[in-house]
Design an enzyme around this catalytic site. Structure first.
Site, PDB file in Angstrom:
ATOM      1  CE  LYS A 129      -2.313  -0.997   3.808  1.00 58.40           C
ATOM      2  NZ  LYS A 129      -1.712  -2.290   4.194  1.00 58.40           N
ATOM      3  NE  ARG A 143       7.646  -3.134   6.007  1.00 59.49           N
ATOM      4  CZ  ARG A 143       6.355  -2.815   6.064  1.00 59.49           C
ATOM      5  NH1 ARG A 143       5.681  -2.613   4.952  1.00 59.49           N
ATOM      6  NH2 ARG A 143       5.747  -2.737   7.219  1.00 59.49           N
ATOM      7  NE  ARG A 145       6.436  -0.549  10.210  1.00 58.78           N
ATOM      8  CZ  ARG A 145       5.291  -0.482   9.535  1.00 58.78           C
ATOM      9  NH1 ARG A 145       5.263   0.088   8.345  1.00 58.78           N
ATOM     10  NH2 ARG A 145       4.188  -0.986  10.039  1.00 58.78           N
ATOM     11  NE  ARG A 199      -4.276  -1.661  10.074  1.00 59.14           N
ATOM     12  CZ  ARG A 199      -3.196  -1.110   9.519  1.00 59.14           C
ATOM     13  NH1 ARG A 199      -3.221   0.116   9.082  1.00 59.14           N
ATOM     14  NH2 ARG A 199      -2.078  -1.808   9.407  1.00 59.14           N
ATOM     15  NE  ARG A 259       2.185  -4.957  11.290  1.00 62.80           N
ATOM     16  CZ  ARG A 259       3.153  -4.613  10.444  1.00 62.80           C
ATOM     17  NH1 ARG A 259       4.361  -5.126  10.572  1.00 62.80           N
ATOM     18  NH2 ARG A 259       2.920  -3.764   9.475  1.00 62.80           N
TER      19      ARG A 259
HETATM   20  P1  AMP Z   1       0.771   0.300   9.070  1.00 63.88           P
HETATM   21  O1  AMP Z   1       1.964   1.151   8.864  1.00 63.88           O
HETATM   22  O2  AMP Z   1      -0.431   0.767   8.277  1.00 63.88           O
HETATM   23  O3  AMP Z   1       1.050  -1.170   8.877  1.00 63.88           O
HETATM   24  O4  AMP Z   1       0.342   0.486  10.600  1.00 63.88           O
HETATM   25  C1  AMP Z   1       1.222   0.156  11.664  1.00 63.88           C
HETATM   26  C2  AMP Z   1       0.438  -0.030  12.931  1.00 63.88           C
HETATM   27  O5  AMP Z   1      -0.223   1.198  13.271  1.00 63.88           O
HETATM   28  C3  AMP Z   1      -0.693  -1.057  12.860  1.00 63.88           C
HETATM   29  O6  AMP Z   1      -0.214  -2.372  13.069  1.00 63.88           O
HETATM   30  C4  AMP Z   1      -1.591  -0.573  13.985  1.00 63.88           C
HETATM   31  O7  AMP Z   1      -1.063  -0.907  15.262  1.00 63.88           O
HETATM   32  C5  AMP Z   1      -1.502   0.934  13.845  1.00 63.88           C
HETATM   33  N1  AMP Z   1      -2.548   1.426  12.897  1.00 63.88           N
HETATM   34  C6  AMP Z   1      -2.342   1.978  11.672  1.00 63.88           C
HETATM   35  N2  AMP Z   1      -3.498   2.297  11.094  1.00 63.88           N
HETATM   36  C7  AMP Z   1      -4.471   1.938  11.961  1.00 63.88           C
HETATM   37  C8  AMP Z   1      -5.889   1.984  11.937  1.00 63.88           C
HETATM   38  N3  AMP Z   1      -6.541   2.453  10.866  1.00 63.88           N
HETATM   39  N4  AMP Z   1      -6.556   1.516  13.013  1.00 63.88           N
HETATM   40  C9  AMP Z   1      -5.911   1.046  14.099  1.00 63.88           C
HETATM   41  N5  AMP Z   1      -4.585   0.943  14.195  1.00 63.88           N
HETATM   42  C10 AMP Z   1      -3.849   1.387  13.135  1.00 63.88           C
END
Ligand code: AMP
Length: 222
Positions: free
Chosen positions: A13, A127, A160, A88, A171
């Site tokens: 994404k 990554r 990360r 999400r 996740r």
């Molecule tokens: P991402 O970079 O989108 O993979 O997000 C990293 C982490 O941020 C996720 O594993 C969640 O812990 C938190 N996070 C990001 N977006 C959301 C969301 N829309 N709702 C809840 N937690 C989020």
């Protein structure tokens, strides 16, 4: 044109969002990036979010919605935006739609990037990210010229915290349990476009462009 990039962690994404930013000139709204900034800045929200993020869980709907509400109201989002990593959960999607209705906006396209779990695990655990300029690499598929060093700015690459193998599994489980149901939600809204998120990045970009070009470029509307 308002776009949601949808898909499991590691489906690309962020990479595809950058492509859309470049091609269509609209801002990317990544809730993951916003939360990571709050963690880095050690704000109260960041300190609270870090524990949840490190465990691979989801930050509360209210918090994330607050971040998105504030960001979408900014002027650079007036002609369109790309949501990456939001919504999400079904409550997040319901709140987003209510928010957009309030603002006389709607979701025009949801692009779902489909990638199977074994590929996601290998992508995420390999990554590496540049903490300085944000550029992403992969230890097998997208190696930097010099091991562990960013090609663009020379900073040392990091993994990360939530890309460790144990957290990746959590996740993906959270995605299956709480997020994947949004696919049929978006399908019912008539805005879902599913494409394969595997194969050459340029091919995926091409498919995304074919979908979004049907909606017209931002400049066509201004
Ligand atoms: P991402 O970079 O989108 O993979 O997000 C990293 C982490 O941020 C996720 O594993 C969640 O812990 C938190 N996070 C990001 N977006 C959301 C969301 N829309 N709702 C809840 N937690 C989020």
């Amino acid at each position: 044109m308002n776009v949601v990039l949808f898909g499991p962690p590691g489906s690309g994404k962020g990479t595809q969002a950058h492509f859309i930013v470049e091609r269509y000139g609209m801002p990317q709204i990544s809730t993951g990036d916003m939360l990571r900034s709050a963690v880095k800045a050690k704000t109260a929200l960041g300190v609270m979010a870090k524990t949840v993020m490190d465990a691979g869980g989801l930050v509360s709907d209210d918090i994330v919605l607050g971040l998105v509400r504030e960001r979408i109201s900014q002027e650079d989002c007036a002609s369109g935006f790309i949501l990456d990593g939001f919504p999400r959960t079904i409550p997040q999607a319901n709140s987003l739609i209510a928010l957009l209705v309030e603002m006389d906006k709607k979701i025009d396209f949801v692009i779902s990037l489909d990638v199977d779990n074994s590929e996601l695990i290998s992508r995420l655990s390999g990554r590496r990210t540049c903490p300085s300029c944000g550029k992403g690499f992969h230890i097998i598929y997208d190696k930097p010229e010099h091991d562990g060093v960013c090609d663009s700015c020379g900073a040392l690459l990091v993994q990360r915290d939530d890309d460790s193998e144990g957290t990746v599994i959590s996740r993906l489980a959270v995605y299956d349990q709480q997020t994947s149901a949004l696919k049929s939600y978006f399908m019912d809204l008539g805005v879902l476009h599913s494409i394969s998120g595997t194969g050459p990045i340029a091919d995926i970009q091409h498919q995304i462009a074919s979908i979004l070009d049907a909606g017209g470029r931002i400049s066509d509307h201004s």
